[in-house]
Design a protein around this motif. Structure first.
Motif, mmCIF file in Angstrom:
data_model
loop_
_atom_site.group_PDB
_atom_site.id
_atom_site.type_symbol
_atom_site.label_atom_id
_atom_site.label_comp_id
_atom_site.label_asym_id
_atom_site.label_seq_id
_atom_site.Cartn_x
_atom_site.Cartn_y
_atom_site.Cartn_z
ATOM 1 N N SER A 157 -1.812 -9.498 4.126
ATOM 2 C CA SER A 157 -1.073 -9.220 5.359
ATOM 3 C C SER A 157 0.229 -10.004 5.411
ATOM 4 O O SER A 157 1.290 -9.458 5.730
ATOM 5 C CB SER A 157 -1.945 -9.552 6.572
ATOM 6 N N GLU A 158 0.162 -11.291 5.076
ATOM 7 C CA GLU A 158 1.356 -12.151 5.125
ATOM 8 C C GLU A 158 2.413 -11.704 4.124
ATOM 9 O O GLU A 158 3.615 -11.782 4.407
ATOM 10 C CB GLU A 158 0.960 -13.604 4.840
ATOM 11 N N ARG A 159 1.986 -11.230 2.954
ATOM 12 C CA ARG A 159 2.945 -10.829 1.906
ATOM 13 C C ARG A 159 3.471 -9.403 2.097
ATOM 14 O O ARG A 159 4.261 -8.926 1.289
ATOM 15 C CB ARG A 159 2.278 -10.947 0.534
ATOM 16 N N GLY A 160 2.997 -8.716 3.123
ATOM 17 C CA GLY A 160 3.435 -7.346 3.357
ATOM 18 C C GLY A 160 2.858 -6.346 2.370
ATOM 19 O O GLY A 160 3.411 -5.261 2.177
ATOM 20 N N PRO A 167 -4.848 1.286 7.083
ATOM 21 C CA PRO A 167 -5.068 0.799 8.457
ATOM 22 C C PRO A 167 -5.183 -0.721 8.586
ATOM 23 O O PRO A 167 -5.833 -1.206 9.506
ATOM 24 C CB PRO A 167 -6.390 1.478 8.816
ATOM 25 N N GLY A 168 -4.567 -1.470 7.698
ATOM 26 C CA GLY A 168 -4.625 -2.923 7.763
ATOM 27 C C GLY A 168 -5.661 -3.470 6.799
ATOM 28 O O GLY A 168 -6.497 -2.745 6.273
ATOM 29 N N ALA A 169 -5.621 -4.785 6.585
ATOM 30 C CA ALA A 169 -6.500 -5.412 5.596
ATOM 31 C C ALA A 169 -7.810 -5.916 6.182
ATOM 32 O O ALA A 169 -8.870 -5.766 5.582
ATOM 33 C CB ALA A 169 -5.757 -6.571 4.923
ATOM 34 N N PHE A 177 -3.438 -1.066 -0.162
ATOM 35 C CA PHE A 177 -2.372 -1.936 -0.654
ATOM 36 C C PHE A 177 -1.189 -1.150 -1.197
ATOM 37 O O PHE A 177 -1.326 -0.005 -1.642
ATOM 38 C CB PHE A 177 -2.909 -2.881 -1.747
ATOM 39 N N VAL A 178 -0.036 -1.770 -1.134
ATOM 40 C CA VAL A 178 1.178 -1.201 -1.724
ATOM 41 C C VAL A 178 0.964 -1.075 -3.236
ATOM 42 O O VAL A 178 0.586 -2.044 -3.906
ATOM 43 C CB VAL A 178 2.399 -2.108 -1.439
ATOM 44 N N GLY A 179 1.173 0.110 -3.763
ATOM 45 C CA GLY A 179 0.967 0.324 -5.196
ATOM 46 C C GLY A 179 -0.346 1.013 -5.525
ATOM 47 O O GLY A 179 -0.670 1.194 -6.703
ATOM 48 N N ALA A 180 -1.106 1.430 -4.497
ATOM 49 C CA ALA A 180 -2.398 2.083 -4.744
ATOM 50 C C ALA A 180 -2.233 3.360 -5.566
ATOM 51 O O ALA A 180 -3.066 3.668 -6.433
ATOM 52 C CB ALA A 180 -3.100 2.382 -3.422
ATOM 53 N N GLU A 181 -1.153 4.105 -5.309
ATOM 54 C CA GLU A 181 -0.917 5.337 -6.056
ATOM 55 C C GLU A 181 -0.631 5.058 -7.528
ATOM 56 O O GLU A 181 -1.125 5.754 -8.418
ATOM 57 C CB GLU A 181 0.254 6.122 -5.440
ATOM 58 N N ALA A 182 0.170 4.015 -7.793
ATOM 59 C CA ALA A 182 0.481 3.649 -9.179
ATOM 60 C C ALA A 182 -0.774 3.178 -9.904
ATOM 61 O O ALA A 182 -0.982 3.485 -11.085
ATOM 62 C CB ALA A 182 1.553 2.557 -9.200
ATOM 63 N N ALA A 183 -1.635 2.445 -9.192
ATOM 64 C CA ALA A 183 -2.895 1.994 -9.791
ATOM 65 C C ALA A 183 -3.792 3.184 -10.111
ATOM 66 O O ALA A 183 -4.455 3.217 -11.156
ATOM 67 C CB ALA A 183 -3.609 1.026 -8.844
ATOM 68 N N ALA A 184 -3.791 4.182 -9.221
ATOM 69 C CA ALA A 184 -4.590 5.384 -9.464
ATOM 70 C C ALA A 184 -4.090 6.132 -10.702
ATOM 71 O O ALA A 184 -4.897 6.613 -11.508
ATOM 72 C CB ALA A 184 -4.550 6.286 -8.236
ATOM 73 N N HIS A 194 -4.728 -4.658 -5.881
ATOM 74 C CA HIS A 194 -3.434 -5.321 -6.025
ATOM 75 C C HIS A 194 -3.655 -6.613 -6.804
ATOM 76 O O HIS A 194 -4.726 -7.231 -6.701
ATOM 77 C CB HIS A 194 -2.837 -5.629 -4.650
ATOM 78 N N PRO A 195 -2.685 -7.073 -7.607
ATOM 79 C CA PRO A 195 -2.861 -8.324 -8.352
ATOM 80 C C PRO A 195 -3.265 -9.519 -7.491
ATOM 81 O O PRO A 195 -3.966 -10.425 -7.966
ATOM 82 C CB PRO A 195 -1.487 -8.540 -8.990
ATOM 83 N N LEU A 196 -2.845 -9.541 -6.228
ATOM 84 C CA LEU A 196 -3.209 -10.660 -5.355
ATOM 85 C C LEU A 196 -4.700 -10.682 -5.038
ATOM 86 O O LEU A 196 -5.215 -11.687 -4.537
ATOM 87 C CB LEU A 196 -2.410 -10.602 -4.046
#
Length: 252
Positions: free
Chosen positions: A25-28, A33-35, A42-49, A183-185
């Motif tokens: 959440s802090e890193r955007g 619908p939120g974490a 997460f941002v990048g879910a499509e690329a991971a798929a 996500h890597p995080l």
């Protein structure tokens, strides 16, 4: 495992979940619908798929068991578009037939609609574990995961139960590949583990595919003693198993 040790592990899990949710959440990184309180989108879910779809495990699979969460939505869509039959569990396994079959040959809507939770309920066919084929690939969501494949879920314990039920009916086994997109995080050094926790074999981020380094954790059957009574009573398929098992023991 003593009650004291179990309570300590559960507390450590809770702390780790909250840490990951807050970090995303802090890193955007967290998206709708939120974490908090869920498998975080997460941002990048499509690329991971897209990257996950390039793995041999995904390419070979005909029958896929997938979680219903938002970050794995692009991969469910990809599976349906490629002609794979996707099975999703009914939330909290509350239906007598606790899985929904999405057969792309019979689906009356585009996979973008059918692969959502609402779409699966509306257009999917309810099936019991006995009616399912052998599963070629399991797709699961994580809150956190280690490079050894140790996984932390959102805390309900239902992902573990779903796989235990499928293992009970011989639909999955220790050789069945289990894949997650994160996500890597979300990749951490350690995850506290309970007896029923399963591991993943393939961890896919938007940047890389990681093959788990650790030993496979797989529950061959339902661990009855780990199930709270209220959960046992609330899940029809488990209640049925339990009653049959007790009857068989009594007649021995």
């Amino acid at each position: 495992m003593t009650p004291e040790i179990l309570a300590k592990i559960k507390h450590e899990k809770k702390i780790l979940r909250e840490k990951i949710w807050e970090l995303l959440s802090e890193r955007g990184i967290a998206r709708f619908p939120g974490a908090f309180g869920r498998i975080p989108n997460f941002v990048g879910a499509e690329a991971a798929a897209e990257k996950a779809a390039e793995t041999e495990a995904f390419k070979r699979a005909r029958f896929v068991k997938a979680n219903p969460d938002s970050p794995q939505f692009p991969l469910r869509v990809k599976a349906l578009l490629e002609g794979k039959t996707v099975f999703m569990a009914v939330p909290k396994l509350k239906a007598p037939k606790p899985f929904l079959r999405l057969d792309p040959q019979k689906l009356k809507v585009h996979p973008l609609k059918g692969a959502t939770i609402k779409g699966a309920f509306k257009y999917g066919e309810p099936v019991s574990p006995e009616e399912m084929p052998k599963i070629d690939l399991v797709i699961t969501g994580c809150v956190a995961v280690t490079r050894r494949g140790e996984r932390l879920g959102k805390g309900g314990g239902f992902a573990d139960l779903e796989l235990a039920i499928l293992a009970h009916f011989g639909k999955i086994n220790p050789e069945t590949p289990i894949l997650t997109t994160v996500h890597p995080l979300q990749i951490v050094d350690e995850v506290p583990l309970e007896e029923h926790d399963f591991s993943v074999d393939i961890i896919v981020t938007p940047e890389e595919v990681i093959w788990a380094e650790g030993p496979k954790r797989f529950t061959q059957s339902i661990i009855w003693e780990a199930l709270p009574e209220d959960k046992l009573k609330a899940i029809p398929v488990l209640k049925c198993f339990w009653e049959k098992e007790n009857v068989s023991r009594e007649t021995m």
